[in-house]
Design a protein around this motif. Sequence first.
Motif, PDB file in Angstrom:
ATOM      1  N   HIS A   1       0.704  -1.095   0.059  1.00  0.00           N
ATOM      2  CA  HIS A   1      -0.011  -0.089  -0.097  1.00  0.00           C
ATOM      3  C   HIS A   1       0.856   1.201  -0.182  1.00  0.00           C
ATOM      4  CE1 HIS A   1      -3.612  -2.337   0.581  1.00  0.00           C
ATOM      5  NE2 HIS A   1      -2.961  -3.113   1.689  1.00  0.00           N
TER       6      HIS A   1
ATOM      7  N   PHE B   1      -0.151   5.161   0.964  1.00  0.00           N
ATOM      8  CA  PHE B   1       0.380   5.890   2.255  1.00  0.00           C
ATOM      9  C   PHE B   1       0.909   7.156   1.707  1.00  0.00           C
ATOM     10  CE2 PHE B   1       0.395   1.358   4.662  1.00  0.00           C
ATOM     11  CZ  PHE B   1      -0.467   2.017   5.549  1.00  0.00           C
TER      12      PHE B   1
ATOM     13  N   ALA C   1      -1.692   9.456   1.480  1.00  0.00           N
ATOM     14  CA  ALA C   1      -2.693   9.676   2.564  1.00  0.00           C
ATOM     15  C   ALA C   1      -2.001  10.040   3.876  1.00  0.00           C
ATOM     16  CB  ALA C   1      -3.567   8.581   2.665  1.00  0.00           C
ATOM     17  N   VAL C   2      -0.891   9.577   4.403  1.00  0.00           N
ATOM     18  CA  VAL C   2      -0.317   9.761   5.612  1.00  0.00           C
ATOM     19  C   VAL C   2       0.060  11.354   5.560  1.00  0.00           C
ATOM     20  CG1 VAL C   2       1.682   9.560   6.947  1.00  0.00           C
ATOM     21  CG2 VAL C   2       0.416   7.500   6.009  1.00  0.00           C
TER      22      VAL C   2
ATOM     23  N   LEU D   1      -1.526  13.865   4.252  1.00  0.00           N
ATOM     24  CA  LEU D   1      -2.824  14.342   4.667  1.00  0.00           C
ATOM     25  C   LEU D   1      -3.540  14.288   5.862  1.00  0.00           C
ATOM     26  CD1 LEU D   1      -4.210  16.096   2.262  1.00  0.00           C
ATOM     27  CD2 LEU D   1      -5.692  13.947   1.546  1.00  0.00           C
ATOM     28  N   ALA D   2      -3.384  12.906   6.368  1.00  0.00           N
ATOM     29  CA  ALA D   2      -3.936  12.635   7.552  1.00  0.00           C
ATOM     30  C   ALA D   2      -3.068  13.433   8.685  1.00  0.00           C
ATOM     31  CB  ALA D   2      -4.038  11.285   7.835  1.00  0.00           C
TER      32      ALA D   2
ATOM     33  N   PHE E   1      -4.095  17.056   9.056  1.00  0.00           N
ATOM     34  CA  PHE E   1      -5.223  17.400   9.679  1.00  0.00           C
ATOM     35  C   PHE E   1      -5.116  17.092  11.306  1.00  0.00           C
ATOM     36  CE2 PHE E   1      -7.411  15.439   5.732  1.00  0.00           C
ATOM     37  CZ  PHE E   1      -7.216  16.637   5.278  1.00  0.00           C
ATOM     38  N   ALA E   2      -4.053  16.400  11.608  1.00  0.00           N
ATOM     39  CA  ALA E   2      -3.956  16.149  13.097  1.00  0.00           C
ATOM     40  C   ALA E   2      -2.889  16.860  13.824  1.00  0.00           C
ATOM     41  CB  ALA E   2      -3.366  14.594  13.068  1.00  0.00           C
TER      42      ALA E   2
ATOM     43  N   PRO F   1      -3.138  20.385  14.130  1.00  0.00           N
ATOM     44  CA  PRO F   1      -3.709  20.937  15.092  1.00  0.00           C
ATOM     45  C   PRO F   1      -4.075  20.429  16.530  1.00  0.00           C
ATOM     46  CG  PRO F   1      -4.703  21.407  12.844  1.00  0.00           C
ATOM     47  CD  PRO F   1      -3.953  20.376  12.966  1.00  0.00           C
ATOM     48  N   LEU F   2      -4.340  19.123  16.243  1.00  0.00           N
ATOM     49  CA  LEU F   2      -4.505  18.300  17.563  1.00  0.00           C
ATOM     50  C   LEU F   2      -3.455  17.911  18.327  1.00  0.00           C
ATOM     51  CD1 LEU F   2      -7.413  15.822  16.279  1.00  0.00           C
ATOM     52  CD2 LEU F   2      -7.736  18.152  17.233  1.00  0.00           C
TER      53      LEU F   2
ATOM     54  N   LYS G   1      -1.875  20.425  20.822  1.00  0.00           N
ATOM     55  CA  LYS G   1      -2.310  20.868  22.108  1.00  0.00           C
ATOM     56  C   LYS G   1      -1.436  20.244  23.087  1.00  0.00           C
ATOM     57  CE  LYS G   1      -7.056  21.852  20.544  1.00  0.00           C
ATOM     58  NZ  LYS G   1      -6.505  23.532  20.278  1.00  0.00           N
TER      59      LYS G   1
ATOM     60  N   TYR H   1      -2.349   0.998  -8.328  1.00  0.00           N
ATOM     61  CA  TYR H   1      -2.952   1.101  -6.884  1.00  0.00           C
ATOM     62  C   TYR H   1      -4.418   1.449  -7.239  1.00  0.00           C
ATOM     63  CZ  TYR H   1      -3.946   0.790  -1.999  1.00  0.00           C
ATOM     64  OH  TYR H   1      -4.387   0.485  -0.890  1.00  0.00           O
TER      65      TYR H   1
ATOM     66  N   LEU I   1      -7.756   2.674  -5.869  1.00  0.00           N
ATOM     67  CA  LEU I   1      -8.556   3.007  -4.508  1.00  0.00           C
ATOM     68  C   LEU I   1      -9.760   2.223  -4.608  1.00  0.00           C
ATOM     69  CD1 LEU I   1      -7.469   6.634  -4.231  1.00  0.00           C
ATOM     70  CD2 LEU I   1      -6.437   4.863  -3.282  1.00  0.00           C
ATOM     71  N   GLY I   2     -10.010   1.804  -3.345  1.00  0.00           N
ATOM     72  CA  GLY I   2     -11.416   1.157  -3.248  1.00  0.00           C
ATOM     73  C   GLY I   2     -11.671  -0.256  -3.810  1.00  0.00           C
TER      74      GLY I   2
ATOM     75  N   LEU J   1     -10.277  14.145   9.945  1.00  0.00           N
ATOM     76  CA  LEU J   1      -9.499  12.720  10.531  1.00  0.00           C
ATOM     77  C   LEU J   1     -10.523  11.443  10.385  1.00  0.00           C
ATOM     78  CD1 LEU J   1      -7.273  13.955  13.396  1.00  0.00           C
ATOM     79  CD2 LEU J   1      -6.673  13.095  11.175  1.00  0.00           C
TER      80      LEU J   1
ATOM     81  N   ILE K   1     -10.522  10.412   6.850  1.00  0.00           N
ATOM     82  CA  ILE K   1      -9.478   9.439   6.273  1.00  0.00           C
ATOM     83  C   ILE K   1      -9.260   8.142   7.273  1.00  0.00           C
ATOM     84  CG2 ILE K   1      -7.593  10.673   7.705  1.00  0.00           C
ATOM     85  CD1 ILE K   1      -6.490  11.197   4.781  1.00  0.00           C
TER      86      ILE K   1
ATOM     87  N   PHE L   1      -8.713   4.590   5.877  1.00  0.00           N
ATOM     88  CA  PHE L   1      -7.694   3.528   6.108  1.00  0.00           C
ATOM     89  C   PHE L   1      -8.122   2.338   6.738  1.00  0.00           C
ATOM     90  CE2 PHE L   1      -4.943   7.191   6.717  1.00  0.00           C
ATOM     91  CZ  PHE L   1      -3.356   6.489   6.190  1.00  0.00           C
TER      92      PHE L   1
ATOM     93  N   THR M   1      -8.103  -2.621  -0.043  1.00  0.00           N
ATOM     94  CA  THR M   1      -7.332  -1.420  -0.522  1.00  0.00           C
ATOM     95  C   THR M   1      -7.763  -0.281   0.182  1.00  0.00           C
ATOM     96  OG1 THR M   1      -8.959  -0.967  -2.071  1.00  0.00           O
ATOM     97  CG2 THR M   1      -6.832  -2.200  -2.908  1.00  0.00           C
ATOM     98  N   PHE M   2      -7.058   0.957   0.047  1.00  0.00           N
ATOM     99  CA  PHE M   2      -7.317   2.331   0.621  1.00  0.00           C
ATOM    100  C   PHE M   2      -8.866   2.696   0.245  1.00  0.00           C
ATOM    101  CE2 PHE M   2      -6.546   6.825   1.301  1.00  0.00           C
ATOM    102  CZ  PHE M   2      -6.122   6.772   2.662  1.00  0.00           C
ATOM    103  N   PHE M   3      -9.651   3.226   0.759  1.00  0.00           N
ATOM    104  CA  PHE M   3     -10.782   3.622   0.514  1.00  0.00           C
ATOM    105  C   PHE M   3     -12.097   2.395   0.119  1.00  0.00           C
ATOM    106  CE2 PHE M   3      -9.490   8.245  -0.309  1.00  0.00           C
ATOM    107  CZ  PHE M   3     -10.770   8.648   0.409  1.00  0.00           C
ATOM    108  N   ALA M   4     -11.542   1.268   0.452  1.00  0.00           N
ATOM    109  CA  ALA M   4     -12.338   0.023   0.054  1.00  0.00           C
ATOM    110  C   ALA M   4     -13.506   0.164   0.964  1.00  0.00           C
ATOM    111  CB  ALA M   4     -11.727  -1.325   0.035  1.00  0.00           C
TER     112      ALA M   4
END
Lengths: 515, 150
Positions: free
Chosen positions: A8, A12, A15-16, A18-19, A22-23, A25-26, A29, A65, A67-68, B74, B77, B81, B87-90
Amino acid sequence: MAVLFYQHSAAFAVAVPLAAAFAVPLVAKLGKAARNAFVVLAVVFTQIMSWLMFQRSSAEGGFIYTLGASVPSLASPAGFPVRIVLHIDALSAFMAVISTTLAFVVSVYSFRYMKGRKSLDKYFALLLVMTAGMTGLVTTGDLFNMFVFLELLSVSSAGMIGYYGKGESAEAAFKYMTVSSIGALMVLFAAGMLYSQYNLLNIAGLADAIQFSFIDRIALVLLFAAFALKCGAVPMHMWVSDSYGEAPAPVSAFLVVASQAGLYALFRIAFTLFGGLSAAVMGWGMITLGMLSMFIGVTMAMFQKDIKRLMAYHAVSQTGYMLLGIGVGLAVLSSPVALETFGISAMEGGLFHVINHALYKGLLFLTAGAVIYRAGTRNLNNMSGLAHSMPVTTVLFIIGALSIAGLPPFNGFASKIVIYESVFMFNPLLSVIAMLVSILTLASFVKVFYSAFTGPADRSIKKAGEVPAVMWIPMGILAVLIIAFGLAPDTVMNLFVRPAVHALLNQAGYIGGVI
Amino acid sequence: MSAIVKTVSAFMTVPMMIFGLYVILHGHLTPGGGFPGGAVMATAVAMLIAAFGLSQSDARKKDAFSLFESIGLLAFIAMAFVGLQSTFFANVLAGHGWIFGSSVSYGPNPGYLETGGVIPIMNFAVGIEVFAALSAVMLAIMLHRREKHD
């Protein structure tokens, strides 16, 4: 676990970051140290994923790859590609590795450089979004997602350029946003034109089905212009000097690789999507853009007084070398003999220059940042004798400056000599102009060196002294890579550049990966 | 604003929020989804700001909205995960009989809410994100404007 990452890696890599963005700001803290560690961890992880992609694409000659899907390789469940596909070949992975290397250096450098500024959480979040935009842009196998990642990259870059938020910096961000939106709309429009005819968005699928109708040619022009704009080629270079000049120094270094993501898209469109069309015309178009960028970029740089604007114009000029190298390869694409004699080596020079440019231009922007950090000004007329108090920065600057001017034993020489030699066989005049531009580049950097680093030490600089180690170590990493690449160009060429060039030329392989 | 405006907007907030939730919840069945639904919910916030104005404590509410923005993104996403076993988004929940897991028969869709797998959950995540982000943006603009007037 390792198998999971291997399988994957492409998901990754996008997505990593990007994730993580978003994380941020959390995580912030929990404190600044936790946030910084988290950012570095995310970037290093992304880089490892890029390496895995490179390894896998070299071993398997590219992979997809989906997606989905139930299995990553299942792109066309109904006989034609309908899903969102990440399509990685050696060139994509090569670009991803470059972007993530710079992302690491820039994020470490930023911890100290940006210290004490407000809303740093957003700064690092945007830095990670930019990383995701770049890895996404170079790995996507889908024209519409190319537009999406381009927008993601543009919006986050605009936020970073306008980080200081006042006057010129906000103006530069606005200009960048306007110009990028026009470019992105052109990409969207072109994607619509192609979709309306072939009901496909997948690049490999489109490359297989394309008929080169009149509408397709309009789409080609739109895509070509949009991505040439994104990589800052003359005559679409007007945003480069403002954005690179006004952004915080580490962001300028990162914007260099952001423009190179645009360059990747340009190459992908020209070679893979429209590879069957009269390549000589496209190739000469690319060469013309390259020559213009080279010459106009360097002449504009000569008389700049602002250290970062000067470097920004040099970035335009160096982009010209890459366009020249790849353009020559594209111009002779249809004649196998010429391609074999000098076309492939011109492309190797061009792509080698991409990685070299990212390294030395990144280093130069970071040294400019170090100078600004201590001297507190960007104006070369107000700097003097910085070498007395900043020896490490001075040495690093010399390495970067000699490398961009193409002097041995640095990496700029290694790629430029390949470009000169192969382009000379194609058209001697182009090669001569390219050498002349190199001399002008050297002249311009000698000017910077003399006015900023030599002379009596300036007493008015209050914070005189070397920059802290957390700032010069990232620069040092780049300098070591520059020297290593300059001393062992063959190794780098065989390991990274050749697979990428062959992937770019292998249109049938790219199509075969999906269809 | 006058008492009439204040009273009516206070009453209207509840149906607007419920309509926004309806659009989000039926995102996989009818036109709409997380983004439009979140935007509808944020309109309620805009109306409240217009009717009641801002008080001193509202600067902190912007931070709360920003927090929910991150949480929404989060969550989205994270759902992607979850699919990593294939797969991703499956869509791992679709057709497995658990939450939102009923299978849909072919042909005209009668509109069973219990379908769609991870898509309704992702719609909720997007809904939270859009609601929080648009509200935070509106608060930021209004707070900035008030600073300029002071």
